[in-house]
Design an enzyme around this catalytic site. Sequence first.
Site, PDB file in Angstrom:
ATOM      1  N   GLY A   1      32.115-111.093  -6.249  1.00 16.71           N
ATOM      2  CA  GLY A   1      32.080-110.534  -7.594  1.00 16.71           C
ATOM      3  C   GLY A   1      31.096-111.215  -8.515  1.00 16.71           C
ATOM      4  O   GLY A   1      31.433-111.556  -9.653  1.00 16.71           O
TER       5      GLY A   1
ATOM      6  N   HIS B   1      24.029 -99.992  -8.808  1.00 19.71           N
ATOM      7  CA  HIS B   1      23.546 -99.732  -7.456  1.00 19.71           C
ATOM      8  C   HIS B   1      22.184-100.398  -7.282  1.00 19.71           C
ATOM      9  O   HIS B   1      21.334-100.325  -8.176  1.00 19.71           O
ATOM     10  CB  HIS B   1      23.418 -98.221  -7.227  1.00 19.71           C
ATOM     11  CG  HIS B   1      22.970 -97.872  -5.836  1.00 19.71           C
ATOM     12  ND1 HIS B   1      23.800 -97.985  -4.746  1.00 19.71           N
ATOM     13  CD2 HIS B   1      21.775 -97.432  -5.367  1.00 19.71           C
ATOM     14  CE1 HIS B   1      23.137 -97.621  -3.658  1.00 19.71           C
ATOM     15  NE2 HIS B   1      21.915 -97.286  -4.010  1.00 19.71           N
TER      16      HIS B   1
END
Length: 209
Positions: free
Chosen positions: A12, A106
């Site tokens: 993360g 992305h």
Amino acid sequence: MKNIVILISGRGSNMQAIVEANIPAAHIAAVVSNRPDAAGLAWAAERGIATAVVDHKQFASREAFDAQLAQVIDGYQPDLVVLAGFMRILTADFTRRYEGRMLNIHPSLLPAFPGLHTHARALEMGCKVAGCTVHFVTAELDHGPIVAQGVVTLQDNDTPDSVAGRVLQLEHQLYPDAVRRFVAGELKIVDGKVASPAQPAASLLAPAP
């Protein structure tokens, strides 16, 4: 305050960048993972952030997993759901549930190179630039109204790993800023596009010209 729930599958790093940005009026309500061993869970817990796990391996179908995930997320009353390296393809029902309030990042300049292995594909195609895209999530994979894009130049000696390292640094700048702009009410979707103040030109290229 805006409640934010962040979904992760691993360490993360984008989640960490968002937390450490200390965005005004943003409350990181929870970090949720589909993997019990996700390193980012411990990082968040150490900082007093609520964490939860919905293990996708415990569900017979994608629909059942998504239904339980939504139930957990909704328990934190989110204003915004942030996908930060969440490695699951979400069902259309799930994405519709959070339409207009779920962001993803992305590692390509969408609509180019959706899916996996983005940097390798860009190098194979002889692209001169690569980058990343923050976008609102829709039912179509790696599509949705674009919030921000960052660009890095490609060199002859680049590898997928070297490109990924530079792009990730850019992600850590763009994603917290996109969340900040959402919390500030700056992101408006009009006719399927995000209408918001333009990014400064220098932020589009790393290193800056």
